[in-house]
Design a protein around this motif. Sequence first.
Motif, PDB file in Angstrom:
ATOM      1  N   MET A   1      46.405  50.333  44.341  1.00 47.06           N
ATOM      2  CA  MET A   1      45.769  51.644  44.157  1.00 47.06           C
ATOM      3  C   MET A   1      45.044  51.616  42.817  1.00 47.06           C
ATOM      4  O   MET A   1      45.590  52.038  41.804  1.00 47.06           O
ATOM      5  N   ASN A   2      43.846  51.078  42.824  1.00 47.44           N
ATOM      6  CA  ASN A   2      43.160  50.898  41.551  1.00 47.44           C
ATOM      7  C   ASN A   2      42.051  51.918  41.315  1.00 47.44           C
ATOM      8  O   ASN A   2      41.093  51.632  40.614  1.00 47.44           O
ATOM      9  N   SER A   3      42.174  53.078  41.939  1.00 44.21           N
ATOM     10  CA  SER A   3      41.293  54.193  41.586  1.00 44.21           C
ATOM     11  C   SER A   3      42.031  55.489  41.924  1.00 44.21           C
ATOM     12  O   SER A   3      42.971  55.482  42.726  1.00 44.21           O
TER      13      SER A   3
ATOM     14  N   ASN B   1      37.303  34.555  42.893  1.00 45.60           N
ATOM     15  CA  ASN B   1      38.731  34.576  43.247  1.00 45.60           C
ATOM     16  C   ASN B   1      39.366  35.904  42.846  1.00 45.60           C
ATOM     17  O   ASN B   1      40.151  36.489  43.588  1.00 45.60           O
ATOM     18  N   LYS B   2      39.006  36.371  41.659  1.00 46.14           N
ATOM     19  CA  LYS B   2      39.610  37.623  41.163  1.00 46.14           C
ATOM     20  C   LYS B   2      39.210  38.809  42.036  1.00 46.14           C
ATOM     21  O   LYS B   2      40.046  39.648  42.367  1.00 46.14           O
ATOM     22  N   ASP B   3      37.921  38.875  42.384  1.00 43.53           N
ATOM     23  CA  ASP B   3      37.467  39.969  43.261  1.00 43.53           C
ATOM     24  C   ASP B   3      38.169  39.887  44.615  1.00 43.53           C
ATOM     25  O   ASP B   3      38.641  40.890  45.140  1.00 43.53           O
ATOM     26  N   ALA B   4      38.224  38.673  45.157  1.00 46.52           N
ATOM     27  CA  ALA B   4      38.860  38.489  46.469  1.00 46.52           C
ATOM     28  C   ALA B   4      40.336  38.883  46.398  1.00 46.52           C
ATOM     29  O   ALA B   4      40.884  39.454  47.344  1.00 46.52           O
TER      30      ALA B   4
ATOM     31  N   TYR C   1      30.097  45.184  30.338  1.00 44.59           N
ATOM     32  CA  TYR C   1      30.692  44.914  29.024  1.00 44.59           C
ATOM     33  C   TYR C   1      30.406  46.071  28.066  1.00 44.59           C
ATOM     34  O   TYR C   1      31.300  46.589  27.401  1.00 44.59           O
ATOM     35  N   HIS C   2      29.146  46.497  28.024  1.00 42.58           N
ATOM     36  CA  HIS C   2      28.789  47.576  27.099  1.00 42.58           C
ATOM     37  C   HIS C   2      29.415  48.909  27.499  1.00 42.58           C
ATOM     38  O   HIS C   2      29.802  49.697  26.636  1.00 42.58           O
ATOM     39  N   ASP C   3      29.538  49.143  28.798  1.00 44.10           N
ATOM     40  CA  ASP C   3      30.197  50.377  29.258  1.00 44.10           C
ATOM     41  C   ASP C   3      31.635  50.439  28.758  1.00 44.10           C
ATOM     42  O   ASP C   3      32.097  51.475  28.266  1.00 44.10           O
ATOM     43  N   PHE C   4      32.339  49.312  28.877  1.00 40.40           N
ATOM     44  CA  PHE C   4      33.748  49.315  28.461  1.00 40.40           C
ATOM     45  C   PHE C   4      33.881  49.240  26.946  1.00 40.40           C
ATOM     46  O   PHE C   4      34.872  49.717  26.386  1.00 40.40           O
ATOM     47  N   GLU C   5      32.887  48.691  26.314  1.00 39.61           N
ATOM     48  CA  GLU C   5      32.878  48.695  24.848  1.00 39.61           C
ATOM     49  C   GLU C   5      32.807  50.142  24.351  1.00 39.61           C
ATOM     50  O   GLU C   5      33.510  50.536  23.422  1.00 39.61           O
TER      51      GLU C   5
ATOM     52  N   LYS D   1      36.658  42.753  31.797  1.00 35.33           N
ATOM     53  CA  LYS D   1      36.507  41.966  33.025  1.00 35.33           C
ATOM     54  C   LYS D   1      37.391  42.542  34.131  1.00 35.33           C
ATOM     55  O   LYS D   1      36.936  42.797  35.239  1.00 35.33           O
ATOM     56  N   ASP D   2      38.675  42.740  33.794  1.00 34.75           N
ATOM     57  CA  ASP D   2      39.596  43.258  34.811  1.00 34.75           C
ATOM     58  C   ASP D   2      39.205  44.668  35.253  1.00 34.75           C
ATOM     59  O   ASP D   2      39.148  44.970  36.443  1.00 34.75           O
ATOM     60  N   GLU D   3      38.948  45.532  34.255  1.00 40.61           N
ATOM     61  CA  GLU D   3      38.605  46.917  34.591  1.00 40.61           C
ATOM     62  C   GLU D   3      37.305  46.977  35.399  1.00 40.61           C
ATOM     63  O   GLU D   3      37.190  47.752  36.345  1.00 40.61           O
ATOM     64  N   GLY D   4      36.357  46.153  34.995  1.00 39.19           N
ATOM     65  CA  GLY D   4      35.068  46.116  35.701  1.00 39.19           C
ATOM     66  C   GLY D   4      35.248  45.661  37.145  1.00 39.19           C
ATOM     67  O   GLY D   4      34.714  46.279  38.067  1.00 39.19           O
TER      68      GLY D   4
END
Lengths: 110, 473
Positions: free
Chosen positions: B4-6, B35-38, B211-215, B231-234
């Motif tokens: 449940m990531n949202s 791999n991470k997305d999958a 990157y800039h959004d999370f920055e 990276k993870d949050e994105g």
Amino acid sequence: MSTKEQGKEVKPIKHNNLYTTINYAFFHQRLTEPMKDVLCTIGESGEINKQSLITKSGYSKTLVHACTEALYFAGFLSIRTPRRQTVYTLTEEGQMFVDYLVQHATEEVE
Amino acid sequence: MTLMNSKELEYMTANEYIRDISIRFGVIGAGQKGNKDADIFAGYKFTDGTPCYPTLAVNFAQTDMTHLQHIPQQDRIHFDGMRGAARTPSLVVERFDPAVNPQANQLRSQLALIMEQKFSNVDHLLVTIGAGGGVGTGWASLTLQLIREGFFPVPVTFLISLPFDDMDEIANALLLLEEIKEFLRIQNELFDPNEPKPLASVILTDNKKIYHDFELKKGTRQMQNKTLSWKDEGNHAIVSTLHELNLIPANFGSDNVTYDPSDLLKLIQLSGGFLTVAKARLEPDFTLDKLEAKMMASIHKGYFSCGHRYRTATMYGGFVLRPSSAEFFKDIKTEAVIKKVIAECNPLFRMRGKYGDPIWNEGYAVIYTIFAGMTIPDRFSELAEELKQFRDARKLDEGSSEKEVDLSAAIESVGQSSFNPYQKKANAFGGSGWGSGRPSVFSRQKQSQSQVEGTSVVNRFARLRDVKLHDRK
């Protein structure tokens, strides 16, 4: 009937005695530089559409058309028309003709 | 337990809404980013506990897959003897090229078998990669080649993230994008607008922007003392939005305009171009100004934005997931504002599409907007410019006479590569022929062929070009 229409419906009739060394020599006599270039471009590509053939060969549309017509008439090309495209490939006889030309040239050099 | 990531997925899971999906995607993630997305997709489950998406992870480096959480060991494909691709996509392409690797056909058969087993019941394949790295980029190029050969019985969509700040990665990504661009151009010549396309859609995300959004987020008071991995949050933000998009038409109806699963399927499978998704939350009080501003911001500044050329879109779609009590969303003026925002991106008469308004029981609304069938985004040319600037800067720094790599020539050579027609859909993975057609942009076969005298096809024709013809009188 245009080549496009021919390519859709009619397949060249194969006569085993037509594609002999003697006849390849006959075809060789009448082969022009543009025809040779077009033959090479199609052979190198495996399968190529008309627009790419014009671009890659560097010849005008009319000249490419004339060359493909001649090569088709000789039975060296097969033509397909999937989805409004005209796509060319070398036939088995066309491949053999290439072999003949390459071998013939080598013999001449030797 | 499902992932449940949202906020929206938490609600849907808690209320057991996740019973069906609109498009049965099979997911292949290649390379570390893919791999991470999958892995995130593999974490999604239906209310009954069964996975929503059959998923495979592909990598040349086994260690890249060690920390995956949801993809079981047997679905992690690692090629023996390989220890990563070190930002060299050619390694992947050549491994599957029968002209270079004698075991290529065997590998392709193995791949077809694995896919046949895993994806026997899917409508569509989603290939997720990070452009720039070795495995992901090479796999995307290989996928294009396999599509040409009719390897996949279902349409393929790419989910690609674009790199930044790394010259090698940007160069690889540019070549891949150019290959995709050319592929789409030919595909659109061959297929009618109403036909499903083998390469259905390409979804791009821009790591620089994320990157800039999370920055910026990290700079807020709430996040200052928390660990934040962009990276993870994105990845979670992107993948969860796609999952929600796939869930809502299948599980939420409307008393006004329903956006059906078939509408989504049509949008993704027919457009045959670049696709983007915008998501915006709208809290009460609901006003037209707020709706317009939120929608606009989500389209132009959302996680999926990367300089998309909305004017070239051929299709649009979307829906407002609205609270059952909010009559505001049924009002004619609300509908007019939604249309106005979409039309400002591209006049409605130039696109086909539909906007729905499914109902849920939360107090806020979520607006999803999709544009599809677009040409390559402006980020592509920006990346090329960035690469040039990097090179110029490095040349200045080094002050040396280092020979510059001519990327434009590499890109041009892709455009001039030979044509190979797309075959009709096969009924199984693997298609009918191996190794035919246009080589990958990352294929180094040409060099190797010219080195093998007398044995290659290219040489045969090169020799023929040298044949002197008879003088004609």
